[in-house]
Design a protein around this motif. Structure first.
Motif, mmCIF file in Angstrom:
data_model
loop_
_atom_site.group_PDB
_atom_site.id
_atom_site.type_symbol
_atom_site.label_atom_id
_atom_site.label_comp_id
_atom_site.label_asym_id
_atom_site.label_seq_id
_atom_site.Cartn_x
_atom_site.Cartn_y
_atom_site.Cartn_z
ATOM 1 N N VAL A 86 38.916 37.691 40.888
ATOM 2 C CA VAL A 86 38.121 36.963 41.886
ATOM 3 C C VAL A 86 36.840 37.722 42.198
ATOM 4 N N CYS A 87 36.935 39.050 42.295
ATOM 5 C CA CYS A 87 35.750 39.867 42.614
ATOM 6 C C CYS A 87 34.673 39.752 41.542
ATOM 7 N N LYS A 88 35.092 39.621 40.282
ATOM 8 C CA LYS A 88 34.137 39.603 39.185
ATOM 9 C C LYS A 88 33.509 38.233 38.934
ATOM 10 N N GLU A 89 34.075 37.184 39.535
ATOM 11 C CA GLU A 89 33.559 35.838 39.300
ATOM 12 C C GLU A 89 32.230 35.601 40.006
ATOM 13 N N LYS A 90 31.344 34.856 39.343
ATOM 14 C CA LYS A 90 30.086 34.463 39.975
ATOM 15 C C LYS A 90 30.356 33.555 41.166
ATOM 16 N N GLY A 91 29.599 33.751 42.221
ATOM 17 C CA GLY A 91 29.772 32.924 43.412
ATOM 18 C C GLY A 91 30.888 33.395 44.319
ATOM 19 N N SER A 92 31.469 34.564 44.035
ATOM 20 C CA SER A 92 32.518 35.094 44.908
ATOM 21 C C SER A 92 31.935 35.408 46.281
ATOM 22 N N PRO A 93 32.667 35.047 47.358
ATOM 23 C CA PRO A 93 32.149 35.304 48.707
ATOM 24 C C PRO A 93 32.402 36.727 49.193
ATOM 25 N N PHE A 94 32.885 37.603 48.300
ATOM 26 C CA PHE A 94 33.305 38.933 48.717
ATOM 27 C C PHE A 94 32.288 40.029 48.422
ATOM 28 N N GLY A 95 31.051 39.654 48.137
ATOM 29 C CA GLY A 95 29.996 40.648 48.008
ATOM 30 C C GLY A 95 29.880 41.254 46.622
ATOM 31 N N VAL A 96 29.333 42.466 46.555
ATOM 32 C CA VAL A 96 29.068 43.156 45.292
ATOM 33 C C VAL A 96 30.371 43.350 44.524
ATOM 34 N N PRO A 97 30.422 42.971 43.244
ATOM 35 C CA PRO A 97 31.676 43.035 42.472
ATOM 36 C C PRO A 97 32.339 44.408 42.462
ATOM 37 N N ASP A 98 31.568 45.475 42.283
ATOM 38 C CA ASP A 98 32.159 46.812 42.201
ATOM 39 C C ASP A 98 32.813 47.225 43.519
ATOM 40 N N VAL A 99 32.119 46.966 44.615
ATOM 41 C CA VAL A 99 32.672 47.299 45.933
ATOM 42 C C VAL A 99 33.898 46.441 46.218
ATOM 43 N N CYS A 100 33.797 45.160 45.909
ATOM 44 C CA CYS A 100 34.918 44.233 46.088
ATOM 45 C C CYS A 100 36.130 44.703 45.286
ATOM 46 N N HIS A 101 35.887 45.114 44.032
ATOM 47 C CA HIS A 101 36.976 45.570 43.166
ATOM 48 C C HIS A 101 37.646 46.815 43.732
ATOM 49 N N THR A 102 36.860 47.749 44.205
ATOM 50 C CA THR A 102 37.402 49.002 44.734
ATOM 51 C C THR A 102 38.304 48.765 45.931
ATOM 52 N N TYR A 103 37.791 48.015 46.906
ATOM 53 C CA TYR A 103 38.582 47.752 48.106
ATOM 54 C C TYR A 103 39.714 46.769 47.834
ATOM 55 N N GLY A 104 39.457 45.794 46.968
ATOM 56 C CA GLY A 104 40.496 44.828 46.620
ATOM 57 C C GLY A 104 41.698 45.486 45.976
ATOM 58 N N MET A 105 41.458 46.441 45.075
ATOM 59 C CA MET A 105 42.553 47.154 44.433
ATOM 60 C C MET A 105 43.310 48.025 45.435
ATOM 61 N N ALA A 106 42.609 48.546 46.410
ATOM 62 C CA ALA A 106 43.285 49.320 47.464
ATOM 63 C C ALA A 106 44.215 48.424 48.266
ATOM 64 N N TYR A 107 43.709 47.251 48.661
ATOM 65 C CA TYR A 107 44.543 46.308 49.406
ATOM 66 C C TYR A 107 45.748 45.874 48.574
ATOM 67 N N ALA A 108 45.513 45.560 47.300
ATOM 68 C CA ALA A 108 46.590 45.093 46.424
ATOM 69 C C ALA A 108 47.622 46.199 46.190
ATOM 70 N N SER A 109 47.158 47.438 46.020
ATOM 71 C CA SER A 109 48.069 48.561 45.788
ATOM 72 C C SER A 109 48.926 48.828 47.023
ATOM 73 N N LEU A 110 48.293 48.793 48.195
ATOM 74 C CA LEU A 110 49.037 48.984 49.436
ATOM 75 C C LEU A 110 50.061 47.867 49.608
ATOM 76 N N SER A 111 49.661 46.636 49.287
ATOM 77 C CA SER A 111 50.572 45.500 49.363
ATOM 78 C C SER A 111 51.766 45.687 48.432
ATOM 79 N N MET A 112 51.495 46.164 47.221
ATOM 80 C CA MET A 112 52.562 46.389 46.239
ATOM 81 C C MET A 112 53.545 47.445 46.729
ATOM 82 N N ALA A 113 53.023 48.530 47.291
ATOM 83 C CA ALA A 113 53.880 49.615 47.757
ATOM 84 C C ALA A 113 54.774 49.161 48.919
#
Length: 379
Positions: A127-154
């Motif tokens: 979702v972060c890498k898709e054009k038109g994503s409402p989550f801002g800059v792809p790299d920043v989105c990816h970094t924080y998104g993976m943190a949220y997903a990893s915490l969710s997984m744990a």
């Protein structure tokens, strides 16, 4: 952002999951036999003990800090709420469908425990890498998104192995409660002295808690990641371009990159079992689909709106998206592993997983588009 563009942005990651899952199912066919049952078990062992802990640990270590943990305190609560609401809805479904006793734990588990790790680790970066994503800059989105997903997984792993594991274990033993051996136990235990009785109670308590399953490899990886991320001295040694021990973090990160494709292929191979069918009631499958894709998401919207109103969460669109999507995921794939451990409802679980994941392709796309719109409006 136009609704059509949101729908397209939300559908791409789901389609990626579907395509890799289909490839896994194809490779698991008997005539192909590249990803047969024995191969899947061996690959799943490698993923369970190596890839997943590495993925969770590196992402948590890289992105979670002490201040970040303070901001994310609501996520463990939110996941707990999904389990509680799902369990209540599952209990209602059991009262309506009247399934056999050995399937009740399976039904409760499928309603309570969503795929809080694997799918989020696939969907969020896409979702972060898709054009038109409402989550801002792809790299920043990816970094924080993976943190949220990893915490969710744990967190999801802890709840899954401490709750679902035990309710499936208890329901699988109900059919043997009236056996001659079980009838002898009370009379024998009455002859034991109080001090021996206390010892047996402690042993049984530890057996019920089953700490070995609660502290699964992914959970241990998360704990190590938290320690690295939260303690500044350790973080400086391992994280960053100039860190003396950065090679350890880089190697672990390389191992973690293999988790997502391997997990998705295994999902596809396991879902193939469901095509063979079983004697499970159709009403149970339909009920679980309605619980997970209608009632839970609606409940989630109300809970997150309430949390925003009372200032319990910050209005970050990506964070809100992750909190909301946790109510919309299909059942956790590890439920299939748990049913295999106890031999209770294994075939029925395959059918449930097959149809819930088929409907997830539509449900996740629709709800993801809505949650993107919802999160963007809160800013």
């Amino acid at each position: 952002m136009a609704l059509l563009q949101l729908f397209i942005t939300a559908s791409i990651p789901v389609l990626k999951v579907l395509l890799i899952t289909a490839l896994g199912s194809y490779l698991a066919l008997e005539r192909v036999n590249i990803l047969g049952e024995e191969t899947r078990k061996n690959l799943n062992t490698v993923v369970f003990y190596v890839f997943s802990p590495a993925l969770v640990g590196t992402n948590v270590a890289q992105t979670i800090t002490y201040d970040g943990m303070i901001k994310l305190w609501f996520m463990p609560v939110n996941i707990l709420i999904t389990f509680i609401v799902g369990s209540v809805l599952g209990w209602i479904l059991i009262q309506l469908a009247r399934p056999p006793p050995h399937l009740r734990g399976l039904i409760l588990g499928c309603c309570a425990a969503g795929n809080l790790g694997n799918l989020l680790l696939i969907i969020i970066p896409a979702v972060c890498k898709e054009k038109g994503s409402p989550f801002g800059v792809p790299d920043v989105c990816h970094t924080y998104g993976m943190a949220y997903a990893s915490l969710s997984m744990a967190i999801g792993a802890i709840y899954l192995w401490s709750y679902v594991y035990n309710i499936v274990r208890i329901s699988s033993k109900r059919s043997t409660q009236d056996s001659p051996q079980s009838l002898k136990e009370p009379s024998e235990s009455n002859q034991i002295e109080p001090q021996s009785k206390s010892k047996n109670c402690l042993v049984r308590m530890f057996q019920i808690l089953n700490l070995k399953t609660i502290f699964a490899p992914s959970t241990i990886g998360a704990i190590v990641g938290f320690a690295i991320g939260v303690i500044p001295q350790i973080r400086k040694l391992m994280i960053g371009d100039g860190a003396p021990l950065r090679v350890i973090h880089g190697t672990t990160n390389l191992l973690g990159d293999g988790a997502i494709p391997a997990l998705t292929l295994i999902i596809g191979g396991n879902l193939l079992k469901g095509l063979r069918g079983s004697g499970i009631q159709k009403s149970i499958v339909v009920g679980i689909i309605i619980v997970r894709y209608v009632f839970l998401p609606l409940t989630g919207i109300l809970i997150i709106k309430g949390a925003l109103k009372f200032g319990l969460v910050h209005s970050d669109p990506l964070y809100l998206f992750v909190l909301l999507i946790q109510y919309t995921l299909p059942p956790a794939m590890n439920i299939g592993t748990i049913t295999q451990l106890f031999g209770a409802g294994e075939n029925e679980c395959s059918v449930i997983l097959l149809w819930t994941y088929v409907f997830a392709t539509v449900s996740l796309t629709l709800w993801s588009a809505f949650f993107m719109w919802f999160g963007a409006r809160q800013v």
